[in-house]
Write a protein that holds these residues in place. Structure first.
Motif, PDB file in Angstrom:
ATOM      1  N   ILE A  87       0.811  -1.224   0.000  1.00 48.20           N
ATOM      2  CA  ILE A  87       0.000   0.000   0.000  1.00 48.20           C
ATOM      3  C   ILE A  87       0.844   1.275   0.000  1.00 48.20           C
ATOM      4  O   ILE A  87       0.576   2.212  -0.745  1.00 48.20           O
ATOM      5  CB  ILE A  87      -0.961  -0.008   1.226  1.00 48.20           C
ATOM      6  CG1 ILE A  87      -2.116  -0.986   0.992  1.00 48.20           C
ATOM      7  CG2 ILE A  87      -1.479   1.382   1.554  1.00 48.20           C
ATOM      8  CD1 ILE A  87      -3.151  -0.522  -0.028  1.00 48.20           C
ATOM      9  N   PHE A  88       1.914   1.300   0.814  1.00 43.71           N
ATOM     10  CA  PHE A  88       2.688   2.549   0.888  1.00 43.71           C
ATOM     11  C   PHE A  88       3.239   2.907  -0.488  1.00 43.71           C
ATOM     12  O   PHE A  88       3.305   4.084  -0.866  1.00 43.71           O
ATOM     13  CB  PHE A  88       3.830   2.439   1.927  1.00 43.71           C
ATOM     14  CG  PHE A  88       5.080   1.799   1.383  1.00 43.71           C
ATOM     15  CD1 PHE A  88       6.035   2.566   0.733  1.00 43.71           C
ATOM     16  CD2 PHE A  88       5.279   0.434   1.464  1.00 43.71           C
ATOM     17  CE1 PHE A  88       7.171   1.982   0.194  1.00 43.71           C
ATOM     18  CE2 PHE A  88       6.392  -0.159   0.921  1.00 43.71           C
ATOM     19  CZ  PHE A  88       7.352   0.615   0.275  1.00 43.71           C
ATOM     20  N   ALA A  89       3.640   1.880  -1.269  1.00 40.35           N
ATOM     21  CA  ALA A  89       4.220   2.119  -2.595  1.00 40.35           C
ATOM     22  C   ALA A  89       3.131   2.529  -3.588  1.00 40.35           C
ATOM     23  O   ALA A  89       3.358   3.390  -4.452  1.00 40.35           O
ATOM     24  CB  ALA A  89       4.931   0.863  -3.079  1.00 40.35           C
ATOM     25  N   ILE A  90       1.947   1.953  -3.444  1.00 40.29           N
ATOM     26  CA  ILE A  90       0.821   2.311  -4.325  1.00 40.29           C
ATOM     27  C   ILE A  90       0.511   3.801  -4.167  1.00 40.29           C
ATOM     28  O   ILE A  90       0.345   4.529  -5.141  1.00 40.29           O
ATOM     29  CB  ILE A  90      -0.412   1.429  -3.981  1.00 40.29           C
ATOM     30  CG1 ILE A  90      -0.134  -0.022  -4.387  1.00 40.29           C
ATOM     31  CG2 ILE A  90      -1.690   1.970  -4.642  1.00 40.29           C
ATOM     32  CD1 ILE A  90      -1.136  -1.030  -3.858  1.00 40.29           C
ATOM     33  N   ALA A 102      -0.563   1.407   6.998  1.00 43.19           N
ATOM     34  CA  ALA A 102      -1.854   1.757   7.612  1.00 43.19           C
ATOM     35  C   ALA A 102      -2.226   3.212   7.293  1.00 43.19           C
ATOM     36  O   ALA A 102      -3.346   3.502   6.850  1.00 43.19           O
ATOM     37  CB  ALA A 102      -1.796   1.536   9.120  1.00 43.19           C
ATOM     38  N   GLU A 103      -1.266   4.129   7.471  1.00 45.77           N
ATOM     39  CA  GLU A 103      -1.566   5.560   7.261  1.00 45.77           C
ATOM     40  C   GLU A 103      -1.914   5.841   5.798  1.00 45.77           C
ATOM     41  O   GLU A 103      -2.838   6.589   5.496  1.00 45.77           O
ATOM     42  CB  GLU A 103      -0.346   6.413   7.624  1.00 45.77           C
ATOM     43  CG  GLU A 103      -0.121   6.529   9.107  1.00 45.77           C
ATOM     44  CD  GLU A 103       1.222   7.188   9.438  1.00 45.77           C
ATOM     45  OE1 GLU A 103       1.524   7.286  10.631  1.00 45.77           O
ATOM     46  OE2 GLU A 103       1.975   7.589   8.516  1.00 45.77           O
ATOM     47  N   ARG A 104      -1.164   5.230   4.904  1.00 46.45           N
ATOM     48  CA  ARG A 104      -1.359   5.579   3.483  1.00 46.45           C
ATOM     49  C   ARG A 104      -2.607   4.928   2.895  1.00 46.45           C
ATOM     50  O   ARG A 104      -3.168   5.433   1.930  1.00 46.45           O
ATOM     51  CB  ARG A 104      -0.103   5.245   2.699  1.00 46.45           C
ATOM     52  CG  ARG A 104       1.031   6.141   3.203  1.00 46.45           C
ATOM     53  CD  ARG A 104       2.280   5.994   2.426  1.00 46.45           C
ATOM     54  NE  ARG A 104       3.384   6.586   3.154  1.00 46.45           N
ATOM     55  CZ  ARG A 104       4.600   6.734   2.660  1.00 46.45           C
ATOM     56  NH1 ARG A 104       4.867   6.357   1.438  1.00 46.45           N
ATOM     57  NH2 ARG A 104       5.567   7.270   3.383  1.00 46.45           N
ATOM     58  N   LEU A 105      -3.056   3.841   3.520  1.00 47.90           N
ATOM     59  CA  LEU A 105      -4.334   3.270   3.073  1.00 47.90           C
ATOM     60  C   LEU A 105      -5.445   4.286   3.349  1.00 47.90           C
ATOM     61  O   LEU A 105      -6.298   4.541   2.494  1.00 47.90           O
ATOM     62  CB  LEU A 105      -4.611   1.937   3.791  1.00 47.90           C
ATOM     63  CG  LEU A 105      -5.973   1.323   3.473  1.00 47.90           C
ATOM     64  CD1 LEU A 105      -6.107   1.021   1.978  1.00 47.90           C
ATOM     65  CD2 LEU A 105      -6.203   0.046   4.282  1.00 47.90           C
ATOM     66  N   LEU A 108      -7.927   6.068   0.541  1.00 47.05           N
ATOM     67  CA  LEU A 108      -9.386   5.959   0.579  1.00 47.05           C
ATOM     68  C   LEU A 108     -10.036   7.348   0.684  1.00 47.05           C
ATOM     69  O   LEU A 108     -11.117   7.567   0.148  1.00 47.05           O
ATOM     70  CB  LEU A 108      -9.824   5.041   1.721  1.00 47.05           C
ATOM     71  CG  LEU A 108      -9.316   3.578   1.589  1.00 47.05           C
ATOM     72  CD1 LEU A 108      -9.758   2.724   2.762  1.00 47.05           C
ATOM     73  CD2 LEU A 108      -9.750   2.945   0.262  1.00 47.05           C
ATOM     74  N   GLU A 109      -9.338   8.266   1.339  1.00 46.82           N
ATOM     75  CA  GLU A 109      -9.860   9.643   1.419  1.00 46.82           C
ATOM     76  C   GLU A 109      -9.738  10.338   0.065  1.00 46.82           C
ATOM     77  O   GLU A 109     -10.662  11.014  -0.382  1.00 46.82           O
ATOM     78  CB  GLU A 109      -9.074  10.443   2.458  1.00 46.82           C
ATOM     79  CG  GLU A 109      -9.581  10.216   3.872  1.00 46.82           C
ATOM     80  CD  GLU A 109      -8.543  10.628   4.907  1.00 46.82           C
ATOM     81  OE1 GLU A 109      -8.561  10.017   5.996  1.00 46.82           O
ATOM     82  OE2 GLU A 109      -7.721  11.528   4.618  1.00 46.82           O
TER      83      GLU A 109
END
Ligand code: 6CS
Length: 339
Positions: A208-211, A273-276, A280-281
């Motif tokens: 996720i962080f890389a996405i 966790a943070e970047r997910l 989504l925001e």
């Protein structure tokens, strides 16, 4: 009077302000702000402080020295002293390391997986392979689960049918996605965004962080957490450089690497966790699939079983030895957990 003379001199020349006498280069496969970046920066800070400022480590983010493959070449030649090298690319020159790309090989427990990666006997096997290519193995770690970002909903292996899936450049990843019926396309990291945007591919996988960092979420409709494999990376040094280091300094390097490992695990968990939340925001219209159904996971597991044969065909008897070494490391890690 004496004090006035001595104190300013000491302040000007404290051990931590000593001029760096050595410069080491550390190339990473990701941009600034990534998991590899914070890991390399932490490594640089610790080396700087442990050598009282004598060694300065410069971190080169992705793109500044080339692609992952080019960075590995620079490391093997000794142009740079340290680099991150992930099996997804390194597997082209060290086929055995592609074991860490096999789906469902590792456990669902990241702490347990890190104990497997840190197993000294497994590290010895990896180091032997790295040495043949002029590299020295330092550490292996996960940067979080691979997550599919696609133009199509993925609920089971059949949804991959014909899907043009970008993979890293190791041949095993082609086999991994062919097993699900996809059309895998190997591409360097830096080309993925435009390939998605121009509809040259229909999907890719990354933590996720890389996405978020590469903005892949902007150009896809679905984000699916398959939890089929973690994104595994390794930290490596040039072999001759490490061997020729003063023994105390070599020990310092290994101690610093061991200290950075838990920091990587903690950082990747936080970043992912943070970047997910940020994704989504920023992109509420994206369909986020938090987990596959147990039946779908079982179907993926069954479909991926044939890829082990492909791995053994690519890596030969040493590939079998690698799988055995991982199995033994896993047994030891589970033994560590107690009853
Ligand atoms: O997908 C890739 O190619 C890259 N992904 C990450 C998270 N790190 C480096 C790698 O090259």
């Amino acid at each position: 009077m004496f004090r006035f003379v001595v104190i300013p001199v000491l302040l000007l020349w404290p051990p931590w302000a000593a001029q760096a006498r050595e410069h080491w280069r550390f190339a990473i496969e990701e941009s600034a702000g990534s998991v590899q970046h914070v890991a390399a920066v932490r490594f640089a800070e610790l080396v700087h402080s442990r050598t009282s400022g004598e060694v300065e480590v410069t971190v080169y983010p992705y793109g500044t020295l080339g692609t992952s493959d080019q960075v590995t070449e620079l490391l093997a030649m000794g142009t740079i002293q340290f680099a991150m090298a992930s099996p997804g690319h390194l597997g082209k020159i060290i086929p055995e390391v592609q074991a860490f790309l096999l789906h469902f090989l590792l456990t669902d427990d990241e702490g347990l997986n890190q104990r497997i990666f840190s197993d000294p006997a497994l590290a010895g096997v990896l180091d032997g392979l790295y040495r043949e290519k002029g590299l020295a193995f330092l550490s292996m770690f996960s940067e979080g689960w691979q997550v599919w970002t696609t133009q199509r909903a993925i609920r089971g292996p059949e949804d991959f049918n014909g899907l043009r899936m970008r993979v890293m450049t190791s041949p095993l990843l082609i086999a991994a996605y062919e097993a699900y019926g996809a059309s895998p396309t190997p591409l360097p990291y830096g080309e993925v965004y435009s390939a998605l945007q121009l509809n040259m591919i229909d999907g890719q996988e990354n933590p996720i962080f890389a996405i978020e960092e590469m903005s892949f979420h902007e150009v896809v409709d679905f984000i699916v957490q398959g939890r089929h494999a973690p994104f595994v990376a390794t930290m490596a040094a040039n072999g001759t450089f490490l061997d020729e280091l003063d023994p105390a300094r070599r020990t310092m390097v290994r101690e610093v690497v061991a200290e950075v490992e838990p920091f990587i695990l903690e950082s990747q968990r936080r970043f992912n966790a943070e970047r997910l939340q940020r994704i989504l925001e920023e992109r509420p219209s994206v369909t986020f699939v938090e987990a596959l159904s147990p039946e779908a996971r079982e179907a993926f597991r069954a479909a991926s079983a044939v890829v082990v044969d492909r791995y053994l065909a690519l890596a030969g008897p040493r590939g079998r030895a690698m799988l055995d070494a991982i199995g033994a490391a896993r047994a030891r890690a589970l033994g560590d957990e107690g009853p």
